[in-house]
Write a protein that holds these residues in place. Structure first.
Motif, PDB file in Angstrom:
ATOM      1  N   ALA A  21     -44.913 -75.389 -10.300  1.00  0.00           N
ATOM      2  CA  ALA A  21     -43.262 -75.344 -10.115  1.00  0.00           C
ATOM      3  C   ALA A  21     -42.621 -76.818  -9.575  1.00  0.00           C
ATOM      4  CB  ALA A  21     -42.767 -74.359  -9.014  1.00  0.00           C
ATOM      5  N   ALA A  22     -41.653 -77.316 -10.133  1.00  0.00           N
ATOM      6  CA  ALA A  22     -41.049 -78.475  -9.472  1.00  0.00           C
ATOM      7  C   ALA A  22     -39.325 -77.976  -9.269  1.00  0.00           C
ATOM      8  CB  ALA A  22     -41.150 -79.545 -10.407  1.00  0.00           C
ATOM      9  N   TYR A  23     -38.830 -78.758  -8.301  1.00  0.00           N
ATOM     10  CA  TYR A  23     -37.557 -78.369  -8.033  1.00  0.00           C
ATOM     11  C   TYR A  23     -36.522 -79.687  -7.844  1.00  0.00           C
ATOM     12  CZ  TYR A  23     -40.137 -74.230  -6.515  1.00  0.00           C
ATOM     13  OH  TYR A  23     -40.877 -73.225  -6.662  1.00  0.00           O
ATOM     14  N   PRO A  24     -35.907 -79.844  -9.048  1.00  0.00           N
ATOM     15  CA  PRO A  24     -34.843 -80.885  -9.235  1.00  0.00           C
ATOM     16  C   PRO A  24     -33.777 -80.933  -7.973  1.00  0.00           C
ATOM     17  CG  PRO A  24     -35.336 -79.930 -11.215  1.00  0.00           C
ATOM     18  CD  PRO A  24     -35.934 -79.202 -10.165  1.00  0.00           C
ATOM     19  N   GLU A  25     -33.275 -79.638  -7.616  1.00  0.00           N
ATOM     20  CA  GLU A  25     -32.206 -79.319  -6.804  1.00  0.00           C
ATOM     21  C   GLU A  25     -32.915 -79.049  -5.455  1.00  0.00           C
ATOM     22  OE1 GLU A  25     -29.677 -77.127  -9.064  1.00  0.00           O
ATOM     23  OE2 GLU A  25     -28.671 -78.981  -9.983  1.00  0.00           O
ATOM     24  N   VAL A  26     -34.071 -79.380  -5.066  1.00  0.00           N
ATOM     25  CA  VAL A  26     -34.981 -78.987  -3.853  1.00  0.00           C
ATOM     26  C   VAL A  26     -35.237 -77.487  -3.657  1.00  0.00           C
ATOM     27  CG1 VAL A  26     -34.980 -79.695  -1.650  1.00  0.00           C
ATOM     28  CG2 VAL A  26     -33.879 -81.135  -2.871  1.00  0.00           C
ATOM     29  N   HIS A  27     -36.386 -77.350  -3.197  1.00  0.00           N
ATOM     30  CA  HIS A  27     -36.701 -75.894  -2.845  1.00  0.00           C
ATOM     31  C   HIS A  27     -35.887 -75.446  -1.427  1.00  0.00           C
ATOM     32  CE1 HIS A  27     -39.383 -72.566  -1.316  1.00  0.00           C
ATOM     33  NE2 HIS A  27     -39.321 -72.244  -2.600  1.00  0.00           N
ATOM     34  N   LEU A  40     -34.827 -73.392 -12.857  1.00  0.00           N
ATOM     35  CA  LEU A  40     -33.610 -73.595 -13.638  1.00  0.00           C
ATOM     36  C   LEU A  40     -32.634 -74.479 -12.973  1.00  0.00           C
ATOM     37  CD1 LEU A  40     -31.126 -71.370 -12.504  1.00  0.00           C
ATOM     38  CD2 LEU A  40     -33.245 -69.856 -12.792  1.00  0.00           C
ATOM     39  N   PHE A  41     -31.916 -75.182 -13.764  1.00  0.00           N
ATOM     40  CA  PHE A  41     -30.829 -76.125 -13.239  1.00  0.00           C
ATOM     41  C   PHE A  41     -29.770 -76.085 -14.446  1.00  0.00           C
ATOM     42  CE2 PHE A  41     -33.742 -78.599 -15.338  1.00  0.00           C
ATOM     43  CZ  PHE A  41     -32.933 -79.500 -16.277  1.00  0.00           C
ATOM     44  N   PHE A  42     -28.568 -76.223 -14.021  1.00  0.00           N
ATOM     45  CA  PHE A  42     -27.366 -76.377 -14.859  1.00  0.00           C
ATOM     46  C   PHE A  42     -26.797 -77.698 -15.052  1.00  0.00           C
ATOM     47  CE2 PHE A  42     -27.634 -71.876 -13.336  1.00  0.00           C
ATOM     48  CZ  PHE A  42     -28.004 -71.455 -14.449  1.00  0.00           C
ATOM     49  N   ARG A  43     -27.355 -78.753 -14.324  1.00  0.00           N
ATOM     50  CA  ARG A  43     -26.542 -80.037 -14.153  1.00  0.00           C
ATOM     51  C   ARG A  43     -27.828 -80.977 -14.549  1.00  0.00           C
ATOM     52  NH1 ARG A  43     -24.164 -81.664  -8.377  1.00  0.00           N
ATOM     53  NH2 ARG A  43     -26.432 -82.178  -8.200  1.00  0.00           N
ATOM     54  N   PHE A  77     -31.472 -83.096 -12.682  1.00  0.00           N
ATOM     55  CA  PHE A  77     -33.061 -83.200 -13.396  1.00  0.00           C
ATOM     56  C   PHE A  77     -33.404 -84.829 -13.663  1.00  0.00           C
ATOM     57  CE2 PHE A  77     -35.731 -84.305 -17.049  1.00  0.00           C
ATOM     58  CZ  PHE A  77     -36.857 -83.358 -16.740  1.00  0.00           C
ATOM     59  N   LEU A  78     -32.173 -85.495 -14.200  1.00  0.00           N
ATOM     60  CA  LEU A  78     -32.435 -87.066 -14.409  1.00  0.00           C
ATOM     61  C   LEU A  78     -32.835 -87.812 -13.177  1.00  0.00           C
ATOM     62  CD1 LEU A  78     -30.129 -87.249 -17.323  1.00  0.00           C
ATOM     63  CD2 LEU A  78     -32.678 -87.013 -17.457  1.00  0.00           C
ATOM     64  N   ASP A  79     -32.034 -87.474 -11.921  1.00  0.00           N
ATOM     65  CA  ASP A  79     -32.057 -88.300 -10.943  1.00  0.00           C
ATOM     66  C   ASP A  79     -33.604 -87.863 -10.148  1.00  0.00           C
ATOM     67  OD1 ASP A  79     -29.884 -89.103 -11.161  1.00  0.00           O
ATOM     68  OD2 ASP A  79     -28.883 -87.711  -9.442  1.00  0.00           O
TER      69      ASP A  79
END
Ligand SMILES: Cc1cc2nc3c(=O)[nH]c(=O)nc-3n(C[C@H](O)[C@H](O)[C@H](O)COP(=O)(O)OP(=O)(O)OC[C@H]3O[C@@H](n4cnc5c(N)ncnc54)[C@H](O)[C@@H]3O)c2cc1C
Length: 307
Positions: free
Chosen positions: A157-163, A191-194, A198-200
């Motif tokens: 698992a990876a967390y674009p918006e930080v765990h 999951l993310f909605f922005r 993800f891109l950052d």
């Protein structure tokens, strides 16, 4: 699964991906708790199998509640749909010996991929605790699996918006790198909605050289109140504009569904143009939203050929 019926490891599935290659579609489901739920899931998978996902992953219940069901469901997926399955496994409530025994059982059942997670305890049971003789973090689980087998595909698992429990973004990313250094083949995001999140995150992921495919996880919004609960639990941000659109139709479930699907289509289209290796759909055991998204993206089947 390949054309000759071979099951594919995650490393094989994402190997050779480039912007010119259509992204890998994968679908995540959970083991139902009732016979009715089983039927709904089979109907869902019947509907989604026509889009030929490269693999279907099956979660491991919070608190380790679906140990056997996860393996059984993966077996069922592989035999009924001729589609590679990925079995999730968490550290919750198990000693290393029990985890190793589960891995052996999964391999004997023909499973070739494991999503290695620390896991969350069941709701209302406070924070994660390590059982005596068990593991504290997912990187240790990856190492345990790799100690058994180099062939199994391993996802993390990876967390674009930080765990939510991470001290900060940098230490969370360092943890992801540890999981990959321990032997993971691919990382799948929360999951993310922005898409900007993800891109950052992908920029940082590339900068520190994590070095495996980073696959975005998309959960179509079908019901605002449910998604708000899920987002709050995992720390996903619902952009203000999207929240306002959904709030405006809070008494109309069909309209919420339409807004949610349109948002997911736009998210996926942009992610694909950004060259992601695949899209991992959190289907919540329902097919309609994923099917509409795949159709809107031009991945429908009208002549038996996947576009
Ligand atoms: C693709 C995907 C699939 C999932 N499937 C399931 C499932 O099937 N069943 C389920 O119960 N849950 C599932 N989850 C949820 C997941 O179990 C939770 O998000 C859980 O809280 C963290 O799991 P992890 O594997 O990311 O843990 P870890 O990678 O261990 O990280 C957990 C936290 O500890 C921190 N950390 C890690 N190592 C260290 C260290 N050495 N020192 C200090 N801090 C550290 C991390 O930064 C993070 O904050 C899934 C999540 C995703 C994104």
């Amino acid at each position: 699964m390949t054309a000759d019926g071979q099951l594919s490891s995650l490393a094989e599935i994402y190997a050779g991906h480039s912007v010119a290659v259509p992204p890998v579609i994968s679908i995540e489901v959970f083991p139902p708790k009732t016979a009715d739920g089983d039927q709904v899931l089979l109907d869902t998978l019947d509907q989604l199998a026509i889009y030929r996902p490269r693999f279907i992953s099956c979660t491991y219940g919070a608190g380790g509640t679906t140990r056997d069901r996860t393996i059984q469901l993966c077996q069922q997926i592989q035999s009924r749909y001729a589609c590679t399955a990925t079995a999730h496994l968490t550290c919750v409530g198990s000693t290393c010996e029990e985890l190793l025994e589960w891995i052996d059982r999964a391999r004997r059942a023909g499973i070739v991929n494991i999503m290695a997670l620390r896991g969350d305890p069941p709701q209302g049971q406070g924070g994660f605790t390590t059982v005596p003789g068990g593991l504290a973090h997912a990187d240790e689980l990856v190492a345990l699996i790799r100690g058994k087998s180099d062939e199994l595909g391993v996802g993390v698992a990876a967390y674009p918006e930080v765990h939510p429990e991470a001290a900060d973004a940098a230490s969370d990313l360092a943890n992801l790198k540890r999981k990959v250094d321990a032997g993971a083949d691919a990382a799948f995001t929360q999951l993310f909605f922005r898409n900007a999140s993800f891109l950052d995150f992908r920029d940082e992921f590339d900068r520190v050289g994590v070095g495996v495919p980073l696959v975005p996880g998309i959960m179509p919004i079908t019901e605002f109140s449910r998604i708000r609960r899920i987002a709050a639990l995992c720390g996903a941000i619902i952009p203000e504009g999207l929240a306002a659109e959904l709030e405006a139709v809070r008494d109309d479930r069909d309209a919420q569904f339409e807004v949610g699907v349109a948002h997911a289509v736009a998210q996926c289209a942009e992610l694909i143009s950004e060259g992601v290796p695949g899209i991992h759909f959190y289907a919540l055991n329902r097919s309609r939203a994923c099917a509409e998204i795949l159709e809107a993206l031009g991945w429908g089947l009208d002549d038996g050929v996947v576009r």
